[in-house]
Scaffold this motif. Structure first.
Motif, PDB file in Angstrom:
ATOM      1  N   ARG A 187     -87.562 -28.051  -1.557  1.00 51.60           N
ATOM      2  CA  ARG A 187     -86.693 -28.119  -2.760  1.00 51.60           C
ATOM      3  C   ARG A 187     -87.482 -28.686  -3.936  1.00 51.60           C
ATOM      4  N   ARG A 188     -88.856 -28.848  -3.807  1.00 52.21           N
ATOM      5  CA  ARG A 188     -89.559 -29.369  -4.960  1.00 52.21           C
ATOM      6  C   ARG A 188     -89.537 -28.564  -5.969  1.00 52.21           C
ATOM      7  N   THR A 189     -89.042 -28.937  -7.230  1.00 50.13           N
ATOM      8  CA  THR A 189     -88.838 -28.055  -8.438  1.00 50.13           C
ATOM      9  C   THR A 189     -89.772 -28.583  -9.579  1.00 50.13           C
ATOM     10  N   MET A 242     -87.207 -31.827   1.204  1.00 49.97           N
ATOM     11  CA  MET A 242     -87.449 -32.193   0.027  1.00 49.97           C
ATOM     12  C   MET A 242     -88.726 -31.739  -0.849  1.00 49.97           C
ATOM     13  N   GLN A 271     -81.253 -33.663  -6.403  1.00 51.57           N
ATOM     14  CA  GLN A 271     -81.926 -33.358  -5.179  1.00 51.57           C
ATOM     15  C   GLN A 271     -81.789 -34.223  -4.148  1.00 51.57           C
ATOM     16  N   PHE A 298     -91.266 -38.240  -3.177  1.00 53.09           N
ATOM     17  CA  PHE A 298     -90.378 -37.765  -4.337  1.00 53.09           C
ATOM     18  C   PHE A 298     -90.865 -37.091  -5.218  1.00 53.09           C
ATOM     19  N   GLU A 299     -92.119 -36.819  -5.188  1.00 49.98           N
ATOM     20  CA  GLU A 299     -92.756 -36.223  -6.371  1.00 49.98           C
ATOM     21  C   GLU A 299     -92.189 -35.042  -6.608  1.00 49.98           C
ATOM     22  N   GLY A 300     -91.792 -34.895  -8.274  1.00 52.27           N
ATOM     23  CA  GLY A 300     -91.350 -33.947  -8.973  1.00 52.27           C
ATOM     24  C   GLY A 300     -89.764 -33.760  -8.572  1.00 52.27           C
ATOM     25  N   LEU A 301     -89.122 -34.625  -7.900  1.00 46.73           N
ATOM     26  CA  LEU A 301     -87.701 -34.502  -7.196  1.00 46.73           C
ATOM     27  C   LEU A 301     -86.806 -35.067  -8.494  1.00 46.73           C
ATOM     28  N   PHE A 302     -85.816 -34.317  -8.693  1.00 44.15           N
ATOM     29  CA  PHE A 302     -84.915 -35.003  -9.801  1.00 44.15           C
ATOM     30  C   PHE A 302     -83.527 -35.477  -9.036  1.00 44.15           C
TER      31      PHE A 302
END
Lengths: 308, 331
Positions: free
Chosen positions: A18-20, A15, B165, B158-162
């Motif tokens: 893949r952080r974007t 996760m 993902q 979960f920071e910055g995750l959409f």
């Protein structure tokens, strides 16, 4: 349960990988845009147009409206290109090069103002019609049909002719006639987006209609707004040129269309003054084409499935 | 259910709940000015006590989802009334509506569609708090709490995750956490695990059961899946073409179904055996048309036991002891 907690834990490390962010997402889209040579060409033309328009005062060698005289006191009419007059002069002794540079300002103002108005107006109407439906939708869409039924150029000419002919009127005409295209596409898109579960989720968690419309629905259709805006730039510049060419333009502003008209009525073609009417014609073609090139590239990014 | 029904003040009480949709008109309808309707929900009564979990069983198109949407005021009933905690919800507006939204939440069927693709997970989870005007300082605490309740790692993961993902199981827990972040008293779960892989279903269901028990939530599980209903619901309602045909404690209802339709549902559950030799279903034909106002029992055309009376008289939902009710002349 056990299996799914394990799934969670396993997913956690990548996760992070893949952080974007929104910014990097936009950057990757931009990178894809820049891989398309047509888009790059379009963006380059726009960049040159903007730079020329902003620094027009520095680039002009003469006042575009001034009648120039030669050393012997005679009007410098129909001069071929030379060091003093880069693109020669008109039949009344005005500097073509300076007119061309000055015309970029009008093209820029007309193109971008009209595009922004078309995109904003069309999007707002499309959003309202699609989201609220019912009577409001029926009224707005019948208005759109009406606007679409009006022939484009005659309407622009009539509007410019009946009221005072000004650049503003040309922009108004373009906006009045182009908003339905944007509104219809946006409305169709809203109809599909509003059925998505996340819109219902927003409602059930207490979001107001305005919040659902502008926070949940609008951002998901915004790319289409840009697409239609970029097409409108070309249309607006073309319309201004056409209206000016048939003589209903703003006489105070020397636009590319006005230059063509001036050249046409003074028989520049039969005199062979290519230096006079070819440059403005080329400029119009280039700027209009640039809008379509960018729209084409944007389409490629927005609807990747279209790529073969 | 009996206890819940005799209590004076259930959390959710609906009576005579009806939802009609306009059906396409035929040419003769246009001349006669007649507007046919589809009765998605046709006069159902429903009571859910505080902390009770009720299952709503039925096949596709029988009106289960519409019932759930009506109870949450996502669509307006054509007739009938709904009271939430003693207050009629049909006239709620403004602040009163927001207060109701805080207490009644929905868990969606498809987790891949239920989250705005342009919102980060963090924003998704805070959105209900923003919408209902909860003070900003408490947002992160509430979000962390909801994540812990659904057994997901803290927000920093979960920071910055959409949404795209995450996996389906994680997304469905996020959907559940979003419903829980407002600390509701009642949730409607519309097919909460039907879009998930079988391997993660049990995990999500366990989380839901656990959360419901610890928070004392009342819940309406909408499903066509008998196993789910047996696993999480104490009471079950069976719906057929907009009507409730049978209700009762889940275990009894599934063990000894009284209505021929419930019996058919129970018999239709596949047995995982290679040499499967199923008895043919005791049910004939397809779901009959929901348009118009049919006389008599709605199920009679498909019912293997139908008698002349079934065509004449619509069977009422009558009590038959031990908290069970059934709408059948023959049961």
């Amino acid at each position: 349960m056990a299996s799914s907690t394990r799934g969670c834990r396993m997913a956690a490390p990548d996760m992070a990988a893949r952080r974007t962010t929104v910014a990097s997402g936009l950057a990757s889209k931009l990178a894809r845009l820049l891989r398309d040579p047509f888009t790059v060409a379009g963006l380059t033309i726009y960049a040159v147009l903007i730079i020329v328009a902003v620094f027009a005062d520095l680039l002009m060698t003469h006042d575009p409206g001034e009648i120039l005289f030669r050393a012997n006191g005679r009007v410098a009419a129909n001069q071929p290109p030379s060091a003093a007059y880069l693109l020669g002069t008109t039949n009344l002794g005005r500097d073509v090069y300076s007119q061309l540079i000055g015309g970029s300002r009008i093209a820029l103002v007309v193109g971008f103002t009209a595009a922004i108005c078309v995109a904003a107006f069309g999007t707002l109407i499309g959003l309202l019609a699609g989201y609220f439906g019912g009577k409001l939708d029926a009224i707005l869409m019948r208005l759109a049909d009406l606007a679409l039924a009006i022939p484009f150029l005659p309407f622009a000419i009539v509007l410019a002719g009946f009221s005072r002919s000004s650049t503003t009127n040309v922009i108004v005409a373009v906006v009045l006639l182009l908003w339905p295209n944007t509104a219809r596409v946006i409305r169709a898109q809203v109809l599909t987006v509003k059925e998505r579960a996340y819109v219902e989720a927003a409602r059930v968690t207490g979001a107001s209609d305005a919040r659902i419309l502008f926070v949940h629905v609008a951002p998901n259709i915004l790319p289409l707004t840009f697409l239609y805006g970029s097409v409108a730039i070309g249309w607006a510049i073309l319309t201004e040129a056409a209206v000016s060419f048939v003589g209903f333009g703003d006489a105070k502003n020397i636009s590319w269309g006005y230059m063509l008209q001036d050249a046409f009525v003074s028989q520049a073609l039969s005199r062979g003054s290519w230096h006079w009417f070819v440059p403005p014609g080329l400029c119009i073609i280039l700027v209009v084409i640039a809008g379509f090139f960018i729209a084409r590239g944007a389409e490629d990014v927005l609807f990747p499935k279209l790529r073969s | 259910m009996t206890a819940a029904q005799t209590s004076a003040h259930p959390l959710v009480a609906a009576s005579g709940l009806t939802k009609r949709f306009a059906a396409p008109r035929s040419l003769s309808d246009m001349f006669s000015g007649h507007q046919p309707h589809v009765h998605a929900v046709d006069g159902i009564d429903l009571r859910i006590a505080r902390g009770e979990s009720v299952g709503l069983l039925g096949e596709s198109g029988c009106g289960k989802t519409t019932t759930g949407r009506l109870l949450l005021k996502l669509t307006e009933p054509s007739a009938g009334s709904i009271a939430f905690d003693g207050v009629a919800i049909d006239t709620l507006k403004g602040n009163a509506l927001t207060a109701f939204r805080k207490r009644a939440q929905l868990v969606f069927q498809n987790p891949f569609d239920a989250l705005n693709p342009r919102f980060t997970i963090e924003r998704v989870l805070a959105e209900p708090l923003v919408n209902t005007g909860v003070e900003r300082a408490s947002h992160s605490d509430k979000v962390e709490k909801a994540l812990a309740q659904v057994r997901l790692p803290p927000l920093s993961r979960f920071e910055g995750l959409f949404p795209h993902q995450l996996s389906g199981g994680q997304l469905q827990r996020i959907v559940l956490a979003r419903a829980l972040v407002l600390e509701p008293d009642f949730i409607v779960a519309d097919e909460p695990v039907s879009m998930l892989d079988v391997s993660v279903r049990a995990g999500v269901l366990n989380v839901m059961r656990e959360v419901r028990a610890t928070l004392g939530l009342a819940a309406l599980y909408i499903s066509h899946d008998l196993a789910l209903v047996r696993y999480v619901c104490s009471t079950t309602l069976v719906m057929y073409l907009g009507k409730i045909v049978e209700q009762g404690p889940t275990a009894d209802l599934l063990k000894t179904p009284l209505h021929p339709y419930t019996r058919a549902l129970v018999n239709a559950v596949p047995v995982p055996r290679v040499d499967q030799s199923h008895e043919p279903l005791p049910i004939i034909g397809n779901v009959s048309d929901a348009r118009g106002q049919p006389r008599g029992c709605r199920f009679r055309e498909r019912c293997p036991m139908a008698v002349a009376r079934c065509a004449e008289e619509e069977p009422p939902l009558r009590d038959c002891g031990q908290g069970r009710r059934v709408a059948c002349h023959l049961a």
